[in-house]
Write a protein that holds these residues in place. Structure first.
Motif, mmCIF file in Angstrom:
data_model
loop_
_atom_site.group_PDB
_atom_site.id
_atom_site.type_symbol
_atom_site.label_atom_id
_atom_site.label_comp_id
_atom_site.label_asym_id
_atom_site.label_seq_id
_atom_site.Cartn_x
_atom_site.Cartn_y
_atom_site.Cartn_z
ATOM 1 N N GLY A 28 61.485 29.801 79.966
ATOM 2 C CA GLY A 28 61.335 28.355 79.860
ATOM 3 C C GLY A 28 61.584 27.867 78.446
ATOM 4 O O GLY A 28 62.241 26.835 78.235
ATOM 5 N N ASN A 48 64.338 25.250 77.082
ATOM 6 C CA ASN A 48 63.838 24.055 76.406
ATOM 7 C C ASN A 48 64.423 23.903 75.012
ATOM 8 O O ASN A 48 64.703 22.803 74.562
ATOM 9 N N ARG A 49 64.574 25.031 74.318
ATOM 10 C CA ARG A 49 64.937 24.970 72.899
ATOM 11 C C ARG A 49 66.405 24.613 72.693
ATOM 12 O O ARG A 49 66.728 23.627 72.060
ATOM 13 N N TYR A 97 68.799 24.642 75.293
ATOM 14 C CA TYR A 97 69.475 24.514 76.597
ATOM 15 C C TYR A 97 70.327 25.753 76.866
ATOM 16 O O TYR A 97 71.421 25.673 77.392
ATOM 17 N N ASN A 145 62.870 27.537 88.939
ATOM 18 C CA ASN A 145 63.615 27.213 87.721
ATOM 19 C C ASN A 145 65.037 27.768 87.761
ATOM 20 O O ASN A 145 65.958 27.165 87.206
ATOM 21 N N TRP A 149 61.598 23.497 83.545
ATOM 22 C CA TRP A 149 62.158 23.492 82.196
ATOM 23 C C TRP A 149 63.602 23.023 82.281
ATOM 24 O O TRP A 149 64.238 23.289 83.280
ATOM 25 N N PRO A 150 64.197 22.385 81.266
ATOM 26 C CA PRO A 150 63.525 21.935 80.058
ATOM 27 C C PRO A 150 62.510 20.834 80.363
ATOM 28 O O PRO A 150 62.586 20.190 81.401
ATOM 29 N N ARG A 151 61.583 20.630 79.456
ATOM 30 C CA ARG A 151 60.543 19.631 79.648
ATOM 31 C C ARG A 151 61.146 18.234 79.663
ATOM 32 O O ARG A 151 62.093 17.953 78.942
ATOM 33 N N GLU A 152 60.531 17.357 80.478
ATOM 34 C CA GLU A 152 60.924 15.942 80.438
ATOM 35 C C GLU A 152 60.209 15.292 79.271
ATOM 36 O O GLU A 152 59.010 15.502 79.088
ATOM 37 N N ARG A 153 60.924 14.541 78.452
ATOM 38 C CA ARG A 153 60.293 13.896 77.279
ATOM 39 C C ARG A 153 60.097 12.420 77.537
ATOM 40 O O ARG A 153 60.906 11.802 78.176
#
Lengths: 324, 137
Positions: B53, B57-58, B60, B94, B133-137
């Motif tokens: 994850g 996240n970091r 892509y 995921n 993942w990636p997290r929704e911001r």
């Protein structure tokens, strides 16, 4: 050592620790922070307020703020703990330098880094602060206030909170009426026994699933590494999400209450730290506890380092302990 | 205070400062954190799932994420039980999402339907979203 020099040295240690922790303070949320802190509204909807009202209140007060502010508050509580450790060492009759040793171990040993750097570990930090405050400022009303704080903080801190409230009540009344103190203690023990009996099936299942020896050995290993972390790896990074029942560990360690009535200062703090560890050790569903779960016990390990410092003869004979 | 004791205390302070600063750097980067967790507990699936994850996240870096999810599933199969169930849920869901993000929409839909059909009851939308993942911001 003059009080001003003592405070100045402690501030210097906090500044040094702050420099070390800056990368973690500036970081984004990690792992469960997103679930409990980053999405606070949802966590509250899920009933987290019932299990940990004070902890969720502290997050709620910062809701919507950037991650570094949550980390900064955690570091602030960690720094406060180091001051309380210094005060506790003085209260137990150790030298000012020994108090600084305890504060330095707490501020700089990497064994505490998970609690200080992980926003979701705030509950364990606050519980550690309560244990140290009980040691640093003993007294009936302090115990009662801190005990209620622990009871409302989070579920895993309830056994320690119960002990602290009882100690406060018993010490308050024992000066006036021993019979009342004994009756009150018996009443609490009976109510805890009743709660255990009503939950016996779920507790037995949780106990059967746990691997207490593994968890205990991991925690003991971690505590031994507090003063010398370079000797081996600290305990598992893998953050567990056990939700232990708190009644059984509370019952197992109720004999400590007998010690609590006599109130040997270090004994009470040790009992509280043990009670904070007990749910993780006994009912951890086979998972090992994470580093931040042993924060309070680690703080006492830091105080043990202070005692060793004095016992090794490092105390300057010109220094007079606080209560000498 | 003796000279030897002073030197010992200063050495301890310097060593502890360096180690704590190292740990704080690890906590400052989620990928580095879970990589360290994986090294500390190589057989555990949870650090591997979180490592995957963090990779997504970091940067892509979906190829790297796919690699770690595969490793997590292998580790979970070796352990079985609740860990396998939890890891399989996270990793499979995921991986399907990654498949869609990499452009294979038809394959992702087919796998997602099989994923849902294999589970008699599905988790809440919010719980599933918090696992993606990636997290929704």
């Amino acid at each position: 050592m003059a009080p001003r020099a003592l405070t100045g040295t402690w501030i210097g240690l906090v500044a040094l620790s702050l420099v070390a922790y800056l990368p973690a303070i500036a970081a984004d949320f990690v792992y469960e922070d997103f679930r409990w802190v980053g999405e606070l509204d949802h966590a509250l909807e899920q009933g987290q307020l019932r299990g940990r009202p004070l902890l969720m209140l502290s997050y709620w007060l910062q809701a919507g703020r950037p991650a570094w502010e949550f980390h900064a508050v955690n570091f602030g509580i960690h720094a406060l703990c180091s001051w309380l450790a210094l005060r506790a060492a003085r209260c137990w009759g150790l030298s000012p330098q020994a108090g600084l040793v305890a504060a330095a171990v707490l501020l700089l040993s990497p064994a505490f880094s998970q609690a200080a750097a992980y926003a979701s570990a705030r509950g364990e930090l606050v519980a550690g602060a309560a244990v140290l405050a009980a040691a640093a400022y003993p007294g009936s009303w302090t115990y009662i206030a801190l005990g209620w704080g622990l009871l409302l903080l989070k579920d895993s801190a309830m056994p320690a909170g119960l002990l602290l409230v009882l100690c406060g009540v018993v010490t308050y009344f024992s000066r006036r009426s021993r019979a009342l103190a004994v009756s009150l203690t018996a009443l609490v023990i009976a109510s805890v026994l009743g709660a255990v009996w009503s939950r016996r099936e779920s507790l037995a299942a949780a106990f059967a699933a746990a691997d207490p020896l593994d968890a205990l050995s991991a925690m003991v290993r971690h505590l031994a590494l507090v003063p010398a972390p370079w000797l081996g790896p600290t305990i598992d990074f893998d953050i567990v999400t056990a939700s232990p029942a708190w009644v059984l560990p509370g019952l197992l360690l109720l004999p400590v209450l007998v010690v609590g009535i006599a109130l040997p200062r270090a004994g009470l703090a040790c009992a509280l730290a043990l009670l904070l560890l007990a749910p993780r050790a006994l009912l951890s569903s086979g998972d090992l506890p994470a580093e931040h779960h042993v924060y309070a016990a680690g703080a006492l390990a830091a105080l043990a380092c202070a005692w060793v410092y004095d016992a090794a003869g490092a105390l300057d004979p010109r220094e007079v302990p606080l209560n000498a | 205070m003796g000279l030897v004791l002073r030197i010992a205390i200063l050495t301890w302070l310097a060593a502890s400062f360096a180690l704590t600063a190292g740990r704080a750097r690890v906590w400052g980067d989620e990928y580095a954190l879970w990589l360290a967790a994986h090294r500390a507990a190589p057989a555990k699936p949870r650090p591997l799932v979180n490592l995957a994850g963090a990779a997504a996240n970091r940067d892509y870096d979906f190829a790297l994420a796919r690699y770690w999810y595969g490793r997590a599933l292998d580790a979970a199969r070796a352990r079985g039980g609740a860990e396998l169930e939890e890891t399989a849920f996270l990793a499979e869901l995921n991986l399907i999402l990654l498949q869609a993000r990499l452009g294979d929409l038809a394959g992702a839909r087919r796998d997602f339907e099989a994923f849902v059909a294999a589970r008699p009851f599905f988790r809440s939308e919010h719980e599933v979203r918090s696992m993606l993942w990636p997290r929704e911001r």
